[in-house]
Design a protein around this motif. Structure first.
Motif, PDB file in Angstrom:
ATOM      1  N   TYR A   1       0.904  -1.276   0.032  1.00  5.46           N
ATOM      2  CA  TYR A   1       0.118  -0.026   0.037  1.00  5.46           C
ATOM      3  C   TYR A   1       1.041   1.321  -0.157  1.00  5.46           C
ATOM      4  N   LEU A   2       1.469   1.520  -1.138  1.00  2.00           N
ATOM      5  CA  LEU A   2       2.393   2.538  -1.231  1.00  2.00           C
ATOM      6  C   LEU A   2       1.653   4.127  -1.425  1.00  2.00           C
ATOM      7  N   GLU A   3       0.427   4.098  -1.538  1.00  2.00           N
ATOM      8  CA  GLU A   3      -0.499   5.074  -1.663  1.00  2.00           C
ATOM      9  C   GLU A   3      -0.318   6.246  -0.335  1.00  2.00           C
ATOM     10  N   CYS A   4      -0.177   5.414   0.604  1.00  2.95           N
ATOM     11  CA  CYS A   4      -0.298   6.143   1.949  1.00  2.95           C
ATOM     12  C   CYS A   4       1.096   7.140   2.185  1.00  2.95           C
ATOM     13  N   GLY A   5       2.285   6.854   1.233  1.00  2.00           N
ATOM     14  CA  GLY A   5       3.562   7.595   1.464  1.00  2.00           C
ATOM     15  C   GLY A   5       4.423   6.689   2.222  1.00  2.00           C
ATOM     16  N   LEU A   6       3.948   5.459   2.643  1.00  4.03           N
ATOM     17  CA  LEU A   6       5.069   4.837   3.687  1.00  4.03           C
ATOM     18  C   LEU A   6       5.406   3.460   2.692  1.00  4.03           C
ATOM     19  N   GLU A   7       6.585   3.258   2.733  1.00  2.00           N
ATOM     20  CA  GLU A   7       7.147   1.833   1.896  1.00  2.00           C
ATOM     21  C   GLU A   7       7.144   0.634   2.746  1.00  2.00           C
TER      22      GLU A   7
ATOM     23  N   ARG B   1      -6.304   4.376   6.836  1.00  2.00           N
ATOM     24  CA  ARG B   1      -5.260   5.641   7.093  1.00  2.00           C
ATOM     25  C   ARG B   1      -5.448   5.631   8.679  1.00  2.00           C
ATOM     26  N   ARG B   2      -6.442   5.825   9.406  1.00  2.00           N
ATOM     27  CA  ARG B   2      -6.439   5.981  10.785  1.00  2.00           C
ATOM     28  C   ARG B   2      -5.748   5.117  11.581  1.00  2.00           C
ATOM     29  N   VAL B   3      -6.003   3.849  11.293  1.00  2.00           N
ATOM     30  CA  VAL B   3      -5.214   2.818  11.993  1.00  2.00           C
ATOM     31  C   VAL B   3      -3.555   2.707  11.744  1.00  2.00           C
ATOM     32  N   ILE B   4      -3.415   2.990  10.417  1.00  2.00           N
ATOM     33  CA  ILE B   4      -2.098   3.152  10.075  1.00  2.00           C
ATOM     34  C   ILE B   4      -1.229   4.344  10.810  1.00  2.00           C
ATOM     35  N   GLU B   5      -2.010   5.547  11.026  1.00  2.00           N
ATOM     36  CA  GLU B   5      -1.372   6.571  11.788  1.00  2.00           C
ATOM     37  C   GLU B   5      -1.310   6.272  13.247  1.00  2.00           C
ATOM     38  N   ILE B   6      -2.347   5.544  13.920  1.00  2.00           N
ATOM     39  CA  ILE B   6      -2.113   5.133  15.300  1.00  2.00           C
ATOM     40  C   ILE B   6      -0.852   4.069  15.412  1.00  2.00           C
ATOM     41  N   SER B   7      -0.697   3.170  14.369  1.00  2.00           N
ATOM     42  CA  SER B   7       0.369   2.172  14.611  1.00  2.00           C
ATOM     43  C   SER B   7       1.714   2.844  14.296  1.00  2.00           C
ATOM     44  N   VAL B   8       1.922   3.987  13.295  1.00  2.00           N
ATOM     45  CA  VAL B   8       3.041   4.677  13.286  1.00  2.00           C
ATOM     46  C   VAL B   8       3.402   5.699  14.522  1.00  2.00           C
ATOM     47  N   ALA B   9       2.445   6.119  15.248  1.00  2.00           N
ATOM     48  CA  ALA B   9       2.672   7.138  16.336  1.00  2.00           C
ATOM     49  C   ALA B   9       2.964   6.022  17.717  1.00  2.00           C
TER      50      ALA B   9
ATOM     51  N   GLU C   1       9.924   9.537   6.514  1.00  2.00           N
ATOM     52  CA  GLU C   1       8.767   9.577   5.832  1.00  2.00           C
ATOM     53  C   GLU C   1       7.453   9.192   7.008  1.00  2.00           C
ATOM     54  N   GLU C   2       7.684   8.790   8.020  1.00  2.00           N
ATOM     55  CA  GLU C   2       6.693   8.397   9.059  1.00  2.00           C
ATOM     56  C   GLU C   2       6.455  10.100   9.746  1.00  2.00           C
ATOM     57  N   PHE C   3       7.540  10.690   9.990  1.00  2.00           N
ATOM     58  CA  PHE C   3       7.260  12.052  10.320  1.00  2.00           C
ATOM     59  C   PHE C   3       6.368  12.743   9.539  1.00  2.00           C
ATOM     60  N   CYS C   4       6.716  13.010   8.289  1.00  2.00           N
ATOM     61  CA  CYS C   4       5.769  13.687   7.235  1.00  2.00           C
ATOM     62  C   CYS C   4       4.578  13.079   7.021  1.00  2.00           C
TER      63      CYS C   4
END
Length: 157
Positions: A4-10, A38-46, A55-58
């Motif tokens: 899922y590259l569309e989120c901007g994370l590799e 996207r919300r679940v990915i945000e929580i996972s990254v944070a 990339e995660e910071f951005c």
């Protein structure tokens, strides 16, 4: 699995919850409940134990709908400093932790700042998690929605 590259994370992969449609000249992807994903990915990254990559910071900056100027003002630095974090090696440790705190506060995640800033407990948890695969894998469950799911290394390859 779908990368899922569309989120901007590799490093984000989907086990299911997507449909590939082949068409000219390329394929289209339909993601089930993409806003929730996207919300679940945000929580996972944070909540990850390791330091944020650039990339995660951005990604978190974008999820908070902050401009570079607004973020620089909040951190008390120049815009060029934030730009350097975004383009080079990511933010310093203090900015990493503040970004996580901003994200968690904005999302209504009740947490104690001590947990975010406590170096010793973070480094210990990072050691415990070092064997985990760095690829983030998400699965759609009709009853529960999107969830991050651990996959064995052999399965994820």
């Amino acid at each position: 699995m779908y990368e899922y590259l569309e989120c901007g994370l590799e490093n984000v992969w989907l086990v299911n919850g997507y449909t590939l449609t082949r068409g000219a000249p390329s394929q289209a992807v339909d993601i089930t409940s993409s806003h929730d994903l996207r919300r679940v990915i945000e929580i996972s990254v944070a909540r990850k134990f390791e330091r944020l990559t650039r990339e995660e910071f951005c990604f978190l900056e974008g999820s908070l709908a902050l401009s570079r100027r607004a973020l620089a003002t909040m951190f008390g630095v120049r815009e060029q400093t934030v730009a350097a974090w975004e383009k080079q090696n990511g933010p310093p440790l203090w900015a990493d932790r503040l970004m996580r705190a901003f994200h968690r506060e904005r999302r209504g995640d009740v947490t104690r700042l001590w947990n975010i800033f406590d170096e010793e407990s973070r480094s210990e948890r990072a050691k415990q998690q070092s064997a985990r695969l760095h690829r983030r894998v998400f699965e759609w469950r009709a009853r529960d929605g999107w969830r991050e799911t651990p996959l064995p290394l052999a399965t994820a390859a």
